[in-house]
Design an enzyme around this catalytic site. Structure first.
Site, PDB file in Angstrom:
ATOM      1  N   ASP A  91      34.499  -9.321 -48.193  1.00 22.29           N
ATOM      2  CA  ASP A  91      35.128 -10.555 -48.665  1.00 22.29           C
ATOM      3  C   ASP A  91      34.111 -11.676 -48.559  1.00 22.29           C
ATOM      4  OD1 ASP A  91      37.091 -12.148 -49.756  1.00 22.29           O
ATOM      5  OD2 ASP A  91      38.459 -12.010 -48.060  1.00 22.29           O
ATOM      6  N   ASP A  92      34.387 -12.775 -49.242  1.00 19.64           N
ATOM      7  CA  ASP A  92      33.491 -13.921 -49.163  1.00 19.64           C
ATOM      8  C   ASP A  92      33.690 -14.671 -47.855  1.00 19.64           C
ATOM      9  OD1 ASP A  92      36.030 -14.871 -49.867  1.00 19.64           O
ATOM     10  OD2 ASP A  92      35.313 -16.230 -51.424  1.00 19.64           O
ATOM     11  N   ASP A  95      39.223 -16.776 -43.216  1.00 24.22           N
ATOM     12  CA  ASP A  95      39.639 -18.132 -42.852  1.00 24.22           C
ATOM     13  C   ASP A  95      40.643 -18.060 -41.703  1.00 24.22           C
ATOM     14  OD1 ASP A  95      40.790 -20.713 -42.756  1.00 24.22           O
ATOM     15  OD2 ASP A  95      40.489 -21.036 -44.890  1.00 24.22           O
TER      16      ASP A  95
END
Length: 161
Positions: A91-92, A95
């Site tokens: 994933d980027d 969060d």
């Protein structure tokens, strides 16, 4: 709500993805990669190239509506990855960890790696490149566009002597 913004350029994203790939190499080889859509698609492509991995699967979990986080919904499952054995999840950004937790539940035996991690979700990833403050909203290159800005001397609102 974000209190600050961090812009990631294409060059920086590419460097960070290659760095993550280099750190992942000793943990491989991997049977395949599962990209978390949409943010993980481009990092997954770069990492797949660097690791010489051809099998790329996707998982899609929706948790955001603009900048507002909602309930997680899986809209596409990573069927080809089974329980994740031998797979790498990319994933980027992790969060809050909501998406990561859902994907880890689907693929409990996979290795989870991302480019950027915020403190609330950091424990849910096995590897990441850069830690980002929780209150920072990361603007990825696919979220922004370069715009022409006229010189100050040509702007209508610039005071002239």
């Amino acid at each position: 709500m974000a209190t600050s913004y961090a812009t990631v350029t294409w060059d920086q994203l590419h460097r960070d993805a290659r760095q993550l790939a280099a750190e992942l190499m000793p943990r491989g080889p991997f049977r395949g990669i599962v990209a978390i859509t949409r943010g993980g698609l481009i990092p997954a492509a770069i990492i797949a190239r660097e690791l010489d991995c051809r099998l790329i699967e996707t998982v899609s979990v929706v948790t955001y509506d603009e900048e507002k986080q909602g309930e997680a919904t899986v809209i596409k499952r990573p069927e080809a990855a089974g329980d994740g054995e031998g797979f790498l999840i990319i994933d980027d950004l992790v969060d809050s960890g909501v998406t990561a937790q859902v994907v880890r539940g689907l693929l409990p035996k996979a290795l989870f790696a991302c480019l950027y991690a915020k403190p609330a979700g950091r424990a849910l990833t096995d590897m990441f490149v850069v830690e980002v403050p929780q209150e920072t909203w990361v603007l990825f290159p696919w979220d922004t566009a370069p715009l022409f800005i006229p010189p100050l001397a040509r702007r209508d609102d610039t005071p002239r002597s």
